[in-house]
Design an enzyme around this catalytic site. Structure first.
Site, PDB file in Angstrom:
ATOM      1  N   ASN A   7       0.851  -1.189   0.000  1.00  0.00           N
ATOM      2  CA  ASN A   7       0.000   0.000   0.000  1.00  0.00           C
ATOM      3  C   ASN A   7       0.887   1.240   0.000  1.00  0.00           C
ATOM      4  O   ASN A   7       1.509   1.557   1.015  1.00  0.00           O
ATOM      5  CB  ASN A   7      -0.914  -0.028   1.228  1.00  0.00           C
ATOM      6  N   LYS A   9       0.080   4.390  -0.196  1.00  0.00           N
ATOM      7  CA  LYS A   9      -0.447   5.615   0.446  1.00  0.00           C
ATOM      8  C   LYS A   9      -0.139   6.824  -0.439  1.00  0.00           C
ATOM      9  O   LYS A   9      -0.191   6.706  -1.659  1.00  0.00           O
ATOM     10  CB  LYS A   9       0.102   5.730   1.872  1.00  0.00           C
ATOM     11  N   HIS A  96      -9.405   1.273   5.349  1.00  0.00           N
ATOM     12  CA  HIS A  96      -8.085   1.504   5.954  1.00  0.00           C
ATOM     13  C   HIS A  96      -8.235   2.505   7.098  1.00  0.00           C
ATOM     14  O   HIS A  96      -9.039   3.439   7.011  1.00  0.00           O
ATOM     15  CB  HIS A  96      -7.092   2.031   4.908  1.00  0.00           C
ATOM     16  N   GLU A 165      -5.068  -4.809  10.703  1.00  0.00           N
ATOM     17  CA  GLU A 165      -3.983  -3.838  10.907  1.00  0.00           C
ATOM     18  C   GLU A 165      -4.203  -3.083  12.214  1.00  0.00           C
ATOM     19  O   GLU A 165      -4.989  -2.114  12.252  1.00  0.00           O
ATOM     20  CB  GLU A 165      -3.956  -2.808   9.770  1.00  0.00           C
TER      21      GLU A 165
HETATM   22  P1  13P Z   1       3.423   0.129   7.659  1.00  0.00           P
HETATM   23  O1  13P Z   1       3.851  -1.129   6.991  1.00  0.00           O
HETATM   24  O2  13P Z   1       4.196   1.326   7.186  1.00  0.00           O
HETATM   25  O3  13P Z   1       3.372   0.003   9.141  1.00  0.00           O
HETATM   26  O4  13P Z   1       1.910   0.439   7.173  1.00  0.00           O
HETATM   27  C1  13P Z   1       0.951  -0.540   7.262  1.00  0.00           C
HETATM   28  C2  13P Z   1      -0.245  -0.080   6.517  1.00  0.00           C
HETATM   29  O5  13P Z   1      -0.960   0.803   6.944  1.00  0.00           O
HETATM   30  C3  13P Z   1      -0.545  -0.723   5.231  1.00  0.00           C
HETATM   31  O6  13P Z   1      -1.831  -0.435   4.805  1.00  0.00           O
END
Ligand code: 13P
Length: 247
Positions: A7, A9, A96, A165
């Site tokens: 992901n 972002k 998310h 998560e």
């Molecule tokens: P990190 O791997 O940077 O902790 O992020 C996890 C996340 O939010 C994936 O969607």
């Protein structure tokens, strides 16, 4: 089948496709490649180019979110599941914690999941407790509510993946113990089996997954894959995760 989902972002411009090319080359040479699938969720701006480029290749592309309506509407800046599907993406994340924080409610998430599936997108539905909920021992209850308020038996379970998560773990380097994570994953699968005629969709873990922490996570057989944030923005770090998982 295991899943390694990156992901991105708010990261990426057209030439960042180099990162995916390197991951794709690794994948094509990997003797373990039949055991897993790689999915990357770049920002909306790159969905079409990346989806077209990787159409006949092995990396799948997904969006990071979708709007809670089906096709077209007069909602400024909104992007519907229909529009995402039409540019060639195969998956979408829904729920998310970054989006829940911005106001996604269970009802909105339910509509997102429903319309995404209707438009033949596969859904990666994200759940997870925050630090306070964890400290009050509410994790299992919170997860149960997040799942049962959104998923129901009428949905096509074959096109749903659930990603656990914990919010306190995202980007912090803090991770649950294997014992906690095993217990939570089993709990999630039990709830999902209750909804979907005794068959659970794949359940992934996300939160500070990197080439090092994966060595712990791979001991937990119930986990069907990983949702990776920070480490997915570097081909080397992402490949390290896959490599160490199968080592
Ligand atoms: P990190 O791997 O940077 O902790 O992020 C996890 C996340 O939010 C994936 O969607």
């Amino acid at each position: 089948m295991k899943y390694f989902i990156g992901n991105w972002k708010m990261f990426g411009i057209p030439k960042s496709i180099n990162i995916l090319n390197k991951i794709n080359s690794y994948y094509l040479k990997d003797k373990n490649r039949k055991k897993y699938r790689v999915i990357i969720t770049p920002p909306y701006t790159l969905l079409e180019t990346y989806s077209k480029f990787f159409k006949k290749k092995r990396i799948s592309i997904g969006s990071q979110n979708c709007y809670q309506k089906d096709k077209f509407s007069s909602d400024t800046s909104a992007i519907s599941p229909y529009m995402i599907k039409k540019v060639g993406a195969e998956y979408t994340l829904v729920g998310h914690s970054d989006n829940r924080k911005e106001g996604d409610t269970d009802l909105m998430l339910k509509n997102k999941v429903t319309y995404a599936l209707k438009n033949n997108l596969k859904v990666v539905f994200c759940i997870g407790e925050n630090k306070i909920q964890k400290s009050k021992n509410k994790t299992l209850d919170v997860l149960k509510k997040q799942i049962t308020k959104v998923l129901n038996k009428k949905l096509n379970k074959n096109n749903i993946i659930v990603a656990y998560e914990p919010i306190w773990s995202i980007g912090t380097g803090k991770i649950p113990t294997n014992k906690e994570l095993e217990k939570i994953t089993i709990h999630i699968k039990k709830i999902l089996k209750g909804i979907f005629q005794n068959k659970s969709p794949a359940v992934l873990y996300g939160g500070s997954v990197d080439g090092n922490s994966i060595k712990n996570f791979k001991e937990i057989k119930e986990i069907d894959g990983f949702l990776i944030g920070g480490a997915s923005k570097s081909s080397k770090k992402f490949i390290d995760i896959i490599n160490n998982y199968y080592r």
